[in-house]
Design an enzyme around this catalytic site. Structure first.
Site, PDB file in Angstrom:
ATOM      1  CB  CYS A  38      22.374-112.277 -35.446  1.00 18.50           C
ATOM      2  SG  CYS A  38      23.735-112.174 -34.215  1.00 18.50           S
ATOM      3  CB  THR A  40      22.887-114.398 -31.318  1.00 14.43           C
ATOM      4  OG1 THR A  40      23.972-113.628 -31.034  1.00 14.43           O
ATOM      5  CG2 THR A  40      22.191-114.490 -30.053  1.00 14.43           C
ATOM      6  CG  HIS A  43      25.520-119.503 -31.517  1.00 17.37           C
ATOM      7  ND1 HIS A  43      26.650-120.613 -31.576  1.00 17.37           N
ATOM      8  CD2 HIS A  43      26.229-118.274 -31.707  1.00 17.37           C
ATOM      9  CE1 HIS A  43      27.705-119.978 -31.693  1.00 17.37           C
ATOM     10  NE2 HIS A  43      27.415-118.745 -31.902  1.00 17.37           N
ATOM     11  CD  GLU A  64      21.436-108.878 -37.054  1.00 17.92           C
ATOM     12  OE1 GLU A  64      21.002-109.184 -38.303  1.00 17.92           O
ATOM     13  OE2 GLU A  64      22.327-109.455 -36.445  1.00 17.92           O
ATOM     14  CB  CYS A  97      24.799-100.520 -13.129  1.00 18.95           C
ATOM     15  SG  CYS A  97      25.074-100.063 -14.627  1.00 18.95           S
ATOM     16  CG  ASP A 196      36.548-115.630 -43.358  1.00 13.84           C
ATOM     17  OD1 ASP A 196      36.215-115.245 -42.799  1.00 13.84           O
ATOM     18  OD2 ASP A 196      36.364-116.829 -43.926  1.00 13.84           O
ATOM     19  CE1 TYR A 288      28.032-109.356 -25.798  1.00 11.56           C
ATOM     20  CE2 TYR A 288      27.022-108.083 -24.232  1.00 11.56           C
ATOM     21  CZ  TYR A 288      27.097-108.855 -24.758  1.00 11.56           C
ATOM     22  OH  TYR A 288      25.908-109.767 -24.737  1.00 11.56           O
TER      23      TYR A 288
HETATM   24 ZN   LIG Z   1      23.003-100.842 -15.905  1.00 11.72          ZN
END
Ligand SMILES: [Zn+2]
Length: 343
Positions: A38, A40, A43, A64, A97, A196, A288
């Site tokens: 990926c 990520t 990076h 992945e 949460c 692109d 996200y």
């Molecule tokens: Zn949570």
């Protein structure tokens, strides 16, 4: 076991022997078969500004993957069994949460990323909570199963707004943009235009089903409207590049009341013409990750319905050749690159 590790706080990756992880209560131990590389991971290898603040070395990379259940910890539900073929949701949520309690786990405030803030799947084995494991019940090619995580980004973004009969614009033909083009066509969009500056990636997007793949190095999105014969602009925009000029040009080419889903992560803040967003009455939604697990269900049934992702997979390497694989993934002349972990 072998694992690809960010061993030191500097550019590079290290293939090392590390202890095999052990499944605690509620955990699943997975023997990794194949993984996807990926952005990520790129990076983290290059150790850029984002990686330096997000990752603490040492860390096993990778989120992945596809693998086989090797063992289950105490209390794991009986529908996950040794030998099952599985992928995994790479966002580990807190469960406590407000959003988690309401069942909106993809909106958790305290998400922990596999292969970023917790040891990942670029290894012979990985441990995940059973609540993050997705069992492949039907036939799925291993390379496709390995990229369910980014496929999920594509599906979640593409299906955020209704697409049937609509004219869809995708800015950015990286692997996720290309998969989103395939999903949008499959889901019933009239036109799917993708932009692109890489001719190679635009060709992949054509193979994946894009109606129009436009090189915007010398022109703008208005040219896509002209070529498709649009009169009033695109209905749905999927921003996949994180590039300021892409979002600005997209906003300029949306119909009144158009809807934009933004997955591309900009490197820094930038200006857009908000008056145009107001007077064109445009909706923008940030995306996200994936919805747990509605997106995973959608991915599975889209594949069962004939969606073909194979054009996006352009390279496969043994894990020992990770440097060559990462180099290829870092060019604009590649789609998705797979690392093979099975002997
Ligand atoms: Zn949570």
């Amino acid at each position: 076991m072998k694992a690809l590790v960010k061993q030191k706080a500097e550019p590079g990756l290290w293939l090392m022997d590390v202890p095999e992880p052990e499944p605690g209560p509620g955990d699943v131990l997975i023997k990794v078969l194949r993984t996807g590389i990926c952005g990520t991971d790129l990076h983290i290898r290059s150790w850029d500004g984002w990686a330096r603040q997000a990752v603490t070395a040492p860390r096993v990379l990778g989120h992945e993957f596809v693998g086989e259940v090797a063992a289950v910890g105490a209390g794991v539900p009986a529908d996950i069994a040794v030998g099952d073929l599985v992928s995994g949701e790479g966002h580990l949520v807190c469960g406590a949460c407000r959003n988690c309690l309401a069942g909106r786990r993809h909106l958790c405030r305290r998400t922990v990323g596999l292969g970023v803030a917790r040891d990942g799947a670029f290894a012979e084995y990985v441990v995940l909570p059973a609540t993050n494991v997705w069992v492949h019940r039907g036939e799925v090619p291993l390379d496709v199963a390995a990229i369910f995580d980014p496929f999920g980004n594509a599906v979640h973004t593409a299906l955020t707004f209704p697409l049937v009969g609509e004219d869809v614009l995708i800015t950015g033909a990286g692997p996720i943009g290309i998969m989103a083009a395939a999903v949008a066509r499959h889901a019933g969009a009239r036109n799917v235009a993708i932009t692109d500056v890489s001719p190679y990636r635009l060709e992949l997007a054509r193979k994946a089903g894009a109606t129009l793949a436009l090189d915007v190095s010398g022109t703008g999105i208005a040219e896509a409207q002209r070529l498709l014969g649009l009169k009033e602009g695109f209905d749905v925009g999927l921003e996949m590049s994180g590039r300021p000029e892409a979002l600005r040009d997209m906003v300029d080419n949306m119909t009144h009341g158009g809807r934009i889903a933004m997955l591309g992560l900009p490197a820094e803040e930038f200006a857009v013409d908000w008056s145009k967003i107001v007077t064109s009455m445009i909706t923008i939604k940030g995306i996200y990750g994936r919805e747990m697990f509605e997106t995973w269900y959608a991915m599975t049934v889209l594949l069962e319905g004939g969606l073909d992702l194979t054009p996006v997979i352009t390279g496969s390497y043994g894990y020992e050749d990770f440097d060559a694989a990462f180099d290829e993934a870092a060019t604009a002349r590649s789609g998705k690159i797979i690392l093979n972990w099975a002997a």
